[in-house]
Design a protein around this motif. Structure first.
Motif, mmCIF file in Angstrom:
data_model
loop_
_atom_site.group_PDB
_atom_site.id
_atom_site.type_symbol
_atom_site.label_atom_id
_atom_site.label_comp_id
_atom_site.label_asym_id
_atom_site.label_seq_id
_atom_site.Cartn_x
_atom_site.Cartn_y
_atom_site.Cartn_z
ATOM 1 N N LEU A 108 11.704 -8.093 -0.582
ATOM 2 C CA LEU A 108 10.370 -7.611 -0.240
ATOM 3 C C LEU A 108 9.868 -6.653 -1.315
ATOM 4 O O LEU A 108 10.512 -5.639 -1.609
ATOM 5 C CB LEU A 108 10.393 -6.904 1.120
ATOM 6 N N ASP A 109 8.729 -6.982 -1.903
ATOM 7 C CA ASP A 109 8.105 -6.114 -2.891
ATOM 8 C C ASP A 109 7.756 -4.763 -2.270
ATOM 9 O O ASP A 109 7.370 -4.683 -1.098
ATOM 10 C CB ASP A 109 6.839 -6.804 -3.417
ATOM 11 N N GLY A 110 7.871 -3.690 -3.081
ATOM 12 C CA GLY A 110 7.617 -2.352 -2.569
ATOM 13 C C GLY A 110 6.198 -2.162 -2.064
ATOM 14 O O GLY A 110 5.968 -1.534 -1.022
ATOM 15 N N ALA A 111 5.219 -2.692 -2.798
ATOM 16 C CA ALA A 111 3.829 -2.562 -2.369
ATOM 17 C C ALA A 111 3.606 -3.274 -1.041
ATOM 18 O O ALA A 111 2.889 -2.770 -0.158
ATOM 19 C CB ALA A 111 2.903 -3.123 -3.443
ATOM 20 N N GLU A 112 4.230 -4.447 -0.878
ATOM 21 C CA GLU A 112 4.090 -5.183 0.389
ATOM 22 C C GLU A 112 4.774 -4.434 1.523
ATOM 23 O O GLU A 112 4.256 -4.371 2.646
ATOM 24 C CB GLU A 112 4.693 -6.581 0.243
ATOM 25 N N VAL A 163 4.087 5.513 3.562
ATOM 26 C CA VAL A 163 5.080 5.837 2.537
ATOM 27 C C VAL A 163 4.402 5.747 1.174
ATOM 28 O O VAL A 163 3.298 5.222 1.041
ATOM 29 C CB VAL A 163 6.303 4.892 2.611
ATOM 30 N N ALA A 164 5.073 6.247 0.147
ATOM 31 C CA ALA A 164 4.514 6.250 -1.209
ATOM 32 C C ALA A 164 5.037 5.044 -1.973
ATOM 33 O O ALA A 164 6.249 4.920 -2.211
ATOM 34 C CB ALA A 164 4.881 7.546 -1.929
ATOM 35 N N ALA A 165 4.145 4.150 -2.369
ATOM 36 C CA ALA A 165 4.536 2.981 -3.155
ATOM 37 C C ALA A 165 4.844 3.391 -4.588
ATOM 38 O O ALA A 165 4.258 4.337 -5.125
ATOM 39 C CB ALA A 165 3.424 1.937 -3.124
ATOM 40 N N GLY A 166 5.754 2.668 -5.232
ATOM 41 C CA GLY A 166 6.128 2.995 -6.599
ATOM 42 C C GLY A 166 5.225 2.389 -7.655
ATOM 43 O O GLY A 166 5.393 2.678 -8.841
ATOM 44 N N THR A 167 4.261 1.577 -7.246
ATOM 45 C CA THR A 167 3.392 0.881 -8.201
ATOM 46 C C THR A 167 2.700 1.823 -9.187
ATOM 47 O O THR A 167 2.658 1.538 -10.394
ATOM 48 C CB THR A 167 2.354 0.037 -7.458
ATOM 49 N N PRO A 168 2.128 2.976 -8.752
ATOM 50 C CA PRO A 168 1.469 3.864 -9.726
ATOM 51 C C PRO A 168 2.399 4.384 -10.818
ATOM 52 O O PRO A 168 1.929 4.808 -11.879
ATOM 53 C CB PRO A 168 0.940 5.010 -8.847
ATOM 54 N N LEU A 169 3.705 4.351 -10.564
ATOM 55 C CA LEU A 169 4.680 4.815 -11.556
ATOM 56 C C LEU A 169 5.261 3.657 -12.361
ATOM 57 O O LEU A 169 6.217 3.848 -13.121
ATOM 58 C CB LEU A 169 5.812 5.574 -10.858
ATOM 59 N N GLY A 170 4.699 2.448 -12.175
ATOM 60 C CA GLY A 170 5.228 1.282 -12.865
ATOM 61 C C GLY A 170 6.490 0.742 -12.234
ATOM 62 O O GLY A 170 7.265 0.032 -12.891
ATOM 63 N N GLU A 171 6.725 1.056 -10.956
ATOM 64 C CA GLU A 171 7.914 0.608 -10.234
ATOM 65 C C GLU A 171 7.483 -0.127 -8.962
ATOM 66 O O GLU A 171 7.667 0.367 -7.845
ATOM 67 C CB GLU A 171 8.803 1.806 -9.882
ATOM 68 N N PRO A 172 6.910 -1.312 -9.089
ATOM 69 C CA PRO A 172 6.347 -1.986 -7.909
ATOM 70 C C PRO A 172 7.374 -2.431 -6.880
ATOM 71 O O PRO A 172 7.011 -2.718 -5.739
ATOM 72 C CB PRO A 172 5.619 -3.199 -8.522
ATOM 73 N N ARG A 173 8.648 -2.489 -7.249
ATOM 74 C CA ARG A 173 9.671 -2.899 -6.280
ATOM 75 C C ARG A 173 10.051 -1.760 -5.333
ATOM 76 O O ARG A 173 10.651 -1.994 -4.290
ATOM 77 C CB ARG A 173 10.936 -3.378 -7.004
ATOM 78 N N HIS A 174 9.710 -0.528 -5.691
ATOM 79 C CA HIS A 174 10.231 0.634 -4.970
ATOM 80 C C HIS A 174 9.184 1.291 -4.069
ATOM 81 O O HIS A 174 7.980 1.152 -4.284
ATOM 82 C CB HIS A 174 10.750 1.676 -5.956
ATOM 83 N N VAL A 175 9.695 2.037 -3.094
ATOM 84 C CA VAL A 175 8.883 2.981 -2.324
ATOM 85 C C VAL A 175 9.664 4.284 -2.210
ATOM 86 O O VAL A 175 10.895 4.297 -2.302
ATOM 87 C CB VAL A 175 8.534 2.463 -0.902
ATOM 88 N N ARG A 176 8.933 5.366 -2.026
ATOM 89 C CA ARG A 176 9.550 6.670 -1.756
ATOM 90 C C ARG A 176 9.236 7.043 -0.322
ATOM 91 O O ARG A 176 8.078 7.028 0.093
ATOM 92 C CB ARG A 176 8.995 7.737 -2.701
ATOM 93 N N ILE A 177 10.278 7.382 0.436
ATOM 94 C CA ILE A 177 10.123 7.684 1.859
ATOM 95 C C ILE A 177 10.702 9.061 2.140
ATOM 96 O O ILE A 177 11.880 9.324 1.859
ATOM 97 C CB ILE A 177 10.824 6.635 2.743
ATOM 98 N N THR A 178 9.903 9.942 2.699
ATOM 99 C CA THR A 178 10.352 11.300 3.016
ATOM 100 C C THR A 178 11.260 11.293 4.240
ATOM 101 O O THR A 178 11.031 10.560 5.201
ATOM 102 C CB THR A 178 9.142 12.205 3.277
ATOM 103 N N VAL A 179 12.287 12.121 4.188
ATOM 104 C CA VAL A 179 13.214 12.291 5.309
ATOM 105 C C VAL A 179 12.737 13.451 6.171
ATOM 106 O O VAL A 179 12.423 14.530 5.640
ATOM 107 C CB VAL A 179 14.639 12.576 4.796
#
Length: 368
Positions: free
Chosen positions: A318-322, A334-350
């Motif tokens: 599953l792509d991070g943006a999706e 959650v924060a998608a990684g696309t703006p940082l050039g990392e479309p596969r990732h997301v950042r999720i706060t604990v």
């Protein structure tokens, strides 16, 4: 409906009928309130809870007493508290309007037009911005100390290296041994700006381990913040600490008009009364971080070794943006990684167990 129309609707009705209708309306309002679920925002890195009452009381006292006055520009009381806490001389510590502002001021002081700022990537998106505003060039570097050393030798106009530890968005810690190796091997004339805004969340090494390097490595500046674990992001208070000989540079970074008296009072009171509260917050968060990490790995996610209050993750199917879009449709942001050039990732706060359970339910729905 106007007030007169509201009362006219009850004309010709008995008291029992009126009360029954009012009860039905009240029950309907209650049903709607119970079915409304506020979004769960797990995209921010700041602490989600209100400040301690003692901090609020300190702010209120100062506001009533002195909003009509200019603040003490050098923040003597707050500097003294911080110097005592970190066991450093007061003249090697300065306070500013957030760590980000001090990082930007340091970059402007150290870089001349066209010179290079190196930063590990992906990292805090402000770093390239502050290089550009200082009329320098930001060059992203993928990798640790060895990659940074190679880039520093390759780009002779390098004057600054910016590091975030723990790093945002990956949460990874730049270990103090790695930092010491980097400092020892760098070419002359390169300063290292270490952003430790998230260091309170990192039990993997002593909290002030980096400060022990300052005496031997004067090219290092360490930046801290009250915006994260201390929960005072709205006050915009940060500080910088340097080694022997850094006094003149630090003085140049201080805000010309100082830090507001409200901000100084809130941060000072937090240091005096909230240290144990912050420790308990961090302990609970570390426990929850381990729990959530294990649950996500069971679901096939790949995670970085986060020492922050968030996780950086990806899923092979599953792509991070999706994923961010699907979670958003379930009310979890959650924060998608696309703006940082990392479309596969997301950042999720604990956060806490309730937030974790809601997040995992949304993730299970997204993976279906």
């Amino acid at each position: 409906m106007g007030l007169l129309d509201y009362y006219r609707q009850f004309e010709g009705l008995s008291e029992e009928e009126i009360n029954s209708q009012l009860r039905e309306e009240a029950a309907e309002r209650k049903r709607k309130a119970l079915t409304r679920v506020d979004p769960l925002d797990l995209s921010q890195t700041t602490w989600p809870e209100p400040p301690h009452p003692d901090v609020v009381n300190a702010l209120t006292f100062v506001a009533r007493r002195g909003l009509h006055r200019y603040p003490h520009t050098r923040g003597h009381q707050l500097r003294s508290e911080l110097a005592h806490r970190h066991q450093v001389p007061g003249e090697r510590l300065i306070v500013g309007n957030g760590a980000a502002e001090l990082l930007a001021a340091a970059t402007r002081a150290l870089i001349e037009p066209g010179q290079v700022l190196l930063t590990s990537w992906p990292s805090y998106p402000l770093f390239p911005i502050i290089a550009r505003r200082a009329h320098g060039r930001a060059i992203p570097v993928h990798g640790g100390a060895d990659a940074l050393l190679h880039a520093a030798h390759e780009h002779e106009s390098t004057r600054v290296i910016t590091l975030a530890s723990p790093n945002d968005p990956t949460g990874e810690l730049f270990a103090v041994a790695e930092l010491e190796r980097l400092l020892a091997a760098l070419p002359p004339g390169i300063a290292v700006l270490l952003d430790e805004a998230l260091i309170d969340f990192a039990p993997a090494q002593p909290r002030d381990a980096s400060l022990q390097l300052l005496d031997e490595h004067p090219r290092l500046l360490v930046f801290r913040s009250f915006s994260k674990a201390w929960g005072l992001a709205g006050l915009r208070v940060g500080y910088a600490i340097g080694g022997p000989g850094s006094e003149d540079l630090l003085a140049e970074l201080e805000p010309d008009l100082g830090v507001s008296e409200l901000s100084q009072a809130g941060a000072t009171e937090a240091l005096r009364t909230c240290a144990e509260l912050v420790e308990s917050r961090v302990t609970a968060l570390v426990t929850e971080r381990l729990h959530l990490s294990a649950a996500l790995r069971e679901r096939g996610f790949e995670l970085s070794n986060s020492q922050a209050n968030f996780l950086w993750l990806s899923h092979p199917q599953l792509d991070g943006a999706e994923l961010a879009t699907r979670l958003g449709s379930s009310g979890v942001i959650v924060a998608a990684g696309t703006p940082l050039g990392e479309p596969r990732h997301v950042r999720i706060t604990v956060r806490n167990r309730a937030a974790t359970e809601r997040l995992l339910s949304a993730i299970d729905a997204a993976l279906e």
